[in-house]
Scaffold this active site. Sequence first.
Site, short mmCIF file in Angstrom:
data_model
loop_
_atom_site.label_atom_id
_atom_site.label_comp_id
_atom_site.label_asym_id
_atom_site.label_seq_id
_atom_site.Cartn_x
_atom_site.Cartn_y
_atom_site.Cartn_z
N LEU A 125 5.04 -42.12 40.11
CA LEU A 125 5.57 -43.48 40.18
C LEU A 125 7.05 -43.44 40.57
O LEU A 125 7.87 -42.90 39.84
CB LEU A 125 5.42 -44.16 38.82
CG LEU A 125 6.01 -45.58 38.72
CD1 LEU A 125 5.18 -46.57 39.52
CD2 LEU A 125 6.10 -46.01 37.26
N HIS A 228 13.84 -39.25 30.23
CA HIS A 228 14.97 -39.34 31.14
C HIS A 228 15.41 -40.79 31.24
O HIS A 228 14.58 -41.71 31.23
CB HIS A 228 14.56 -38.81 32.51
CG HIS A 228 15.68 -38.65 33.49
ND1 HIS A 228 16.19 -39.72 34.19
CD2 HIS A 228 16.38 -37.56 33.88
CE1 HIS A 228 17.16 -39.30 34.98
NE2 HIS A 228 17.30 -37.99 34.81
#
Length: 346
Positions: A125, A228
């Site tokens: 993605l 992240h």
Amino acid sequence: MMIIRPIKEQDHDALWQIAQITGVGFSSLQPDPEMVQKKLDWAVKSFRADKALEEAYYLFVMEDTETGKVVGVTGIESAVGLKDPWYNYKVNTQVHASRELDVYTRIKTLTLCSDYTGHSELCTLFLTPEFRKSYNGHLLSKCRFLFMAAHEPRFDDSIIAELRGYSDEDGESPFWEALGRHFFAVDFVEADQQVSRGKSFIAELMPRNPIYTNLLPAKAQSVIGQTHQDTVPARKLLESEGFRYTGYIDIFDGGPVLETQVDDIRAVRDSRRYRVRVHDSVDTDETVWLIANSQFRDFRCMAGHLSFEGLEFVNISRAQAEALNVQEGDELRVVPLFNPQRNSHR
């Protein structure tokens, strides 16, 4: 208008351009010509196959219909670990106690496992930065759910999403530096490039015995299961659809693995099928809907407004019908793009 469609051979250059900006830690699409070509070939083969591949890779692109530019990619793997081992660490807790010394300690451990073998996986993605606005990110991620709803036999009942783990501004991963680097003597960036070809080689070099996390540096312990910063929105989106972290992490950067049952995904569970009625203009409310046709090779999905006519029909504009590749009387699958408090059209 943004439309989601299966990737085609002609999209090679666009996929290559996206691969060059994904960044460190995005191991599923790296700026490696061989890898990009392999991904493209695998996806095209998966969509062309008359019979579902055992390990299929359904890769979609987001296209701006006004310019024809590809601005994002999103994918699903039908099953992981059937040919190449699929490893994760399971975060467990061990208790050490001594009545004589009045000591009771709970220590987290990491155990190498292949518990997700055969599960389907959300993957790859990425939305180019200039298009991270409006509801493009939601469309790019959630379009996969309507594809799975329409083609459930192609997927496992359980699905996972392995999210990018924490790395600092210099592109270093505390988890990798504290653990993986000792057994695979390269820095994080180089390891990230190599792991894009598969993680089984890392597992072959990692210890098979449980790892006591209290022996790792505090910074490494703190990022276990953390995401992240660029992936935090994607994690929140998946959690809003029913995905949960259950204690499995990536062996590479310590990122979390989210999981759920396909039938428990909100957009799958609440989606409904309607027949199309096409109009020059349509009176709608403010609700934004995720709208997809039921086709396979010619799958199309978009986000937009529509109206309902009874319990059987949806009214859409001619521009929407053209973008979705449907005609009067064809079938559409529809669900609110965002999780509503109430849905009167269920």
